[in-house]
Write an enzyme that holds these catalytic residues in place. Structure first.
Site, PDB file in Angstrom:
ATOM      1  N   GLN A  61      37.811 -10.662  57.542  1.00 42.33           N
ATOM      2  CA  GLN A  61      37.168  -9.778  58.533  1.00 42.33           C
ATOM      3  C   GLN A  61      35.810  -9.281  58.026  1.00 42.33           C
ATOM      4  OE1 GLN A  61      39.026  -5.958  59.274  1.00 42.33           O
ATOM      5  NE2 GLN A  61      37.959  -5.689  61.218  1.00 42.33           N
TER       6      GLN A  61
ATOM      7  N   TYR B  32      49.556  -1.542  48.140  1.00 38.97           N
ATOM      8  CA  TYR B  32      48.114  -1.767  48.292  1.00 38.97           C
ATOM      9  C   TYR B  32      47.318  -0.621  47.665  1.00 38.97           C
ATOM     10  CZ  TYR B  32      43.750  -2.309  51.060  1.00 38.97           C
ATOM     11  OH  TYR B  32      42.453  -2.456  51.487  1.00 38.97           O
TER      12      TYR B  32
ATOM     13  N   LYS C 162      44.664  -0.621  44.570  1.00 37.83           N
ATOM     14  CA  LYS C 162      43.264  -0.191  44.709  1.00 37.83           C
ATOM     15  C   LYS C 162      42.946   0.939  43.732  1.00 37.83           C
ATOM     16  CE  LYS C 162      41.705  -2.905  47.992  1.00 37.83           C
ATOM     17  NZ  LYS C 162      40.711  -3.944  47.684  1.00 37.83           N
TER      18      LYS C 162
HETATM   19  N1  LIG Z   1      39.278  -4.457  56.822  1.00 36.92           N
HETATM   20  C1  LIG Z   1      39.484  -3.199  56.493  1.00 36.92           C
HETATM   21  O1  LIG Z   1      39.686  -2.347  57.363  1.00 36.92           O
HETATM   22  C2  LIG Z   1      39.434  -2.782  55.037  1.00 36.92           C
HETATM   23  C3  LIG Z   1      39.546  -1.412  54.729  1.00 36.92           C
HETATM   24  C4  LIG Z   1      39.522  -1.019  53.396  1.00 36.92           C
HETATM   25  C5  LIG Z   1      39.336  -1.967  52.383  1.00 36.92           C
HETATM   26  N2  LIG Z   1      39.235  -3.285  52.698  1.00 36.92           N
HETATM   27  C6  LIG Z   1      39.066  -4.237  51.592  1.00 36.92           C
HETATM   28  O2  LIG Z   1      37.976  -5.113  51.819  1.00 36.92           O
HETATM   29  C7  LIG Z   1      38.273  -6.420  51.289  1.00 36.92           C
HETATM   30  C8  LIG Z   1      38.140  -7.471  52.377  1.00 36.92           C
HETATM   31  O3  LIG Z   1      39.019  -7.107  53.435  1.00 36.92           O
HETATM   32  P1  LIG Z   1      39.125  -7.935  54.790  1.00 36.92           P
HETATM   33  O4  LIG Z   1      39.528  -6.972  55.832  1.00 36.92           O
HETATM   34  O5  LIG Z   1      37.944  -8.797  54.987  1.00 36.92           O
HETATM   35  O6  LIG Z   1      40.410  -8.821  54.441  1.00 36.92           O
HETATM   36  P2  LIG Z   1      40.916 -10.179  55.156  1.00 36.92           P
HETATM   37  O7  LIG Z   1      42.371 -10.266  54.925  1.00 36.92           O
HETATM   38  O8  LIG Z   1      40.382 -10.251  56.535  1.00 36.92           O
HETATM   39  O9  LIG Z   1      40.160 -11.283  54.284  1.00 36.92           O
HETATM   40  C9  LIG Z   1      40.528 -11.599  52.970  1.00 36.92           C
HETATM   41  C10 LIG Z   1      40.138 -13.034  52.700  1.00 36.92           C
HETATM   42  O10 LIG Z   1      40.566 -13.362  51.374  1.00 36.92           O
HETATM   43  C11 LIG Z   1      41.071 -14.680  51.401  1.00 36.92           C
HETATM   44  N3  LIG Z   1      41.986 -14.888  50.279  1.00 36.92           N
HETATM   45  C12 LIG Z   1      43.301 -14.540  50.182  1.00 36.92           C
HETATM   46  N4  LIG Z   1      43.794 -14.938  49.005  1.00 36.92           N
HETATM   47  C13 LIG Z   1      42.777 -15.541  48.340  1.00 36.92           C
HETATM   48  C14 LIG Z   1      42.660 -16.159  47.069  1.00 36.92           C
HETATM   49  N5  LIG Z   1      43.709 -16.255  46.226  1.00 36.92           N
HETATM   50  N6  LIG Z   1      41.459 -16.673  46.715  1.00 36.92           N
HETATM   51  C15 LIG Z   1      40.388 -16.602  47.545  1.00 36.92           C
HETATM   52  N7  LIG Z   1      40.450 -16.032  48.772  1.00 36.92           N
HETATM   53  C16 LIG Z   1      41.624 -15.505  49.155  1.00 36.92           C
HETATM   54  C17 LIG Z   1      41.766 -14.827  52.738  1.00 36.92           C
HETATM   55  O11 LIG Z   1      41.893 -16.194  53.099  1.00 36.92           O
HETATM   56  C18 LIG Z   1      40.803 -14.033  53.653  1.00 36.92           C
HETATM   57  O12 LIG Z   1      39.844 -14.884  54.229  1.00 36.92           O
HETATM   58  C19 LIG Z   1      39.669  -6.308  50.674  1.00 36.92           C
HETATM   59  O13 LIG Z   1      39.560  -5.979  49.309  1.00 36.92           O
HETATM   60  C20 LIG Z   1      40.276  -5.136  51.409  1.00 36.92           C
HETATM   61  O14 LIG Z   1      41.249  -4.519  50.647  1.00 36.92           O
HETATM   62  C21 LIG Z   1      39.290  -3.716  53.998  1.00 36.92           C
END
Ligand SMILES: NC(=O)c1ccc[n+]([C@@H]2O[C@H](COP(=O)([O-])OP(=O)(O)OC[C@H]3O[C@@H](n4cnc5c(N)ncnc54)[C@H](O)[C@@H]3O)[C@@H](O)[C@H]2O)c1
Length: 313
Positions: free
Chosen positions: A13, A143, A147
């Site tokens: 995302q 989670y 973090k």
């Molecule tokens: N989206 C939110 O609302 C939100 C809020 C707080 C923190 N975050 C943090 O931001 C970061 C990105 O979040 P996001 O929402 O884009 O997550 P997401 O789940 O949409 O994307 C994560 C991506 O990582 C990839 N992935 C999974 N395992 C993998 C591996 N072993 N090697 C390489 N790639 C791998 C997945 O295929 C996916 O494309 C994360 O650390 C998440 O914790 C997101």
């Protein structure tokens, strides 16, 4: 000319929009996207891509050497709702990927790291309103535990090894280009899709669950703004509180009803309610504002207008 950047977990995302924005800013060939799966057509067509597992140190090192990477944005992680189902897989992915990137920086193979934390570092004993930068942090989810540990390690690598690692605690993120990946705030994206498709949405959180949220445009601006700031401005090396807006499912429904008057919302809270109840309702982000000039632009009604306009196309 900007030195080459590697995004790990670029197809998610946040990674999708971050990669495209960084390519617009620094040039397509300067930003290498990577993930364990292919991403959207827009992402795949916009520049170089490598299949890469964030838990494989040697594979990351190969890509870093091949492209002469200078900065890594580590976006791969297992998110809050999914991590409750697979605790050990979440811990292994979230921690090992971070150590891999921190160790590359410790060995001076890269010079800067972005790693996102989350409001999930807070827990049920944290003050809920205007949650301060430094306060009680007793996360009660897999989670959140990963973090919070990650934050401690980032600060440790900065202090002990001089690693230039930067981080923000993202709130729930709302976006239209890529679907969210298994978090507790996913409802605030799904609701716009369902409003346009069916005129109705059944929400997995209760109507009065107030959580900190942010529009993706603001999140990307914050991320790049933090990474471009002079190192001496960055006083927090664990992770910065980052605020924008806070709202309940009821309030987002009312915001949608201004555009789609017949829109109906119903509530069927599931296991994600308990996770949401352990998180803050609003965030005090004055350190980010004072130290590197953070300022959000989108409120709830602007977010709703932009989401419905883009999803409706
Ligand atoms: N989206 C939110 O609302 C939100 C809020 C707080 C923190 N975050 C943090 O931001 C970061 C990105 O979040 P996001 O929402 O884009 O997550 P997401 O789940 O949409 O994307 C994560 C991506 O990582 C990839 N992935 C999974 N395992 C993998 C591996 N072993 N090697 C390489 N790639 C791998 C997945 O295929 C996916 O494309 C994360 O650390 C998440 O914790 C997101």
């Amino acid at each position: 000319m900007h030195k080459p950047i590697l995004i790990i977990g670029a197809c998610g995302q946040i990674g999708t929009e971050l990669t495209i924005e960084l390519r617009n800013k620094y040039g397509s060939d300067k930003v290498i996207a990577s993930d364990i799966r292919e991403g959207s057509e827009a992402l795949m067509k916009s520049g170089p891509f490598e299949l890469l597992d964030a838990t494989n140190y040697a594979a990351i090192e190969d890509v870093v050497m091949h492209y002469e990477i200078d900065e890594v944005y580590l976006m791969a992680a297992m998110l809050s709702a999914t991590a409750e189902k697979f605790p050990m897989r979440a811990w292994n992915l979230n921690m090992n990927s971070l150590f891999n990137v921190l160790n590359l920086a410790k060995d001076r193979k890269i010079s800067k790291v972005f790693w996102p934390s989350s409001i999930a570092v807070f827990g049920p004993n944290t003050p809920k309103e205007n949650t301060p930068q430094n306060t009680i942090m007793e996360p009660s989810t897999v989670y959140g535990i990963s973090k919070q540990s990650g934050e401690r390690w980032c600060e440790y690598y900065f202090k002990k090894y001089g690693v230039d690692v930067r981080s923000v605690r993202y709130p729930g993120l709302i976006s239209w280009k890529t679907m969210p990946g298994g978090g507790t705030t996913d409802y605030a994206v799904e609701i716009y899709h369902k409003a346009l498709e069916n005129g109705a949405y059944e929400c997995f959180l209760a109507e009065n669950t107030k959580l900190p949220m942010m529009y993706m445009d603001d999140a990307i601006r914050a991320t790049i703004g933090l990474m471009e700031s002079p190192a001496e401005h960055i006083k927090v090396r664990s992770s910065y509180n980052l605020g924008s807006m806070s709202f309940t499912p009821e309030a987002i429904a009312e915001s949608i009803q201004k555009h789609i008057p017949g829109f109906q919302i119903s509530y069927a809270p599931d296991f994600r309610q308990e996770i949401a109840d352990s998180w803050p309702s609003s965030i005090d982000d004055r350190e980010a504002r004072e130290q590197w000039g953070w300022e959000p632009k989108f409120d709830l009604d602007q977010t709703t207008a932009d989401m419905l306009k883009n999803l409706g196309k």
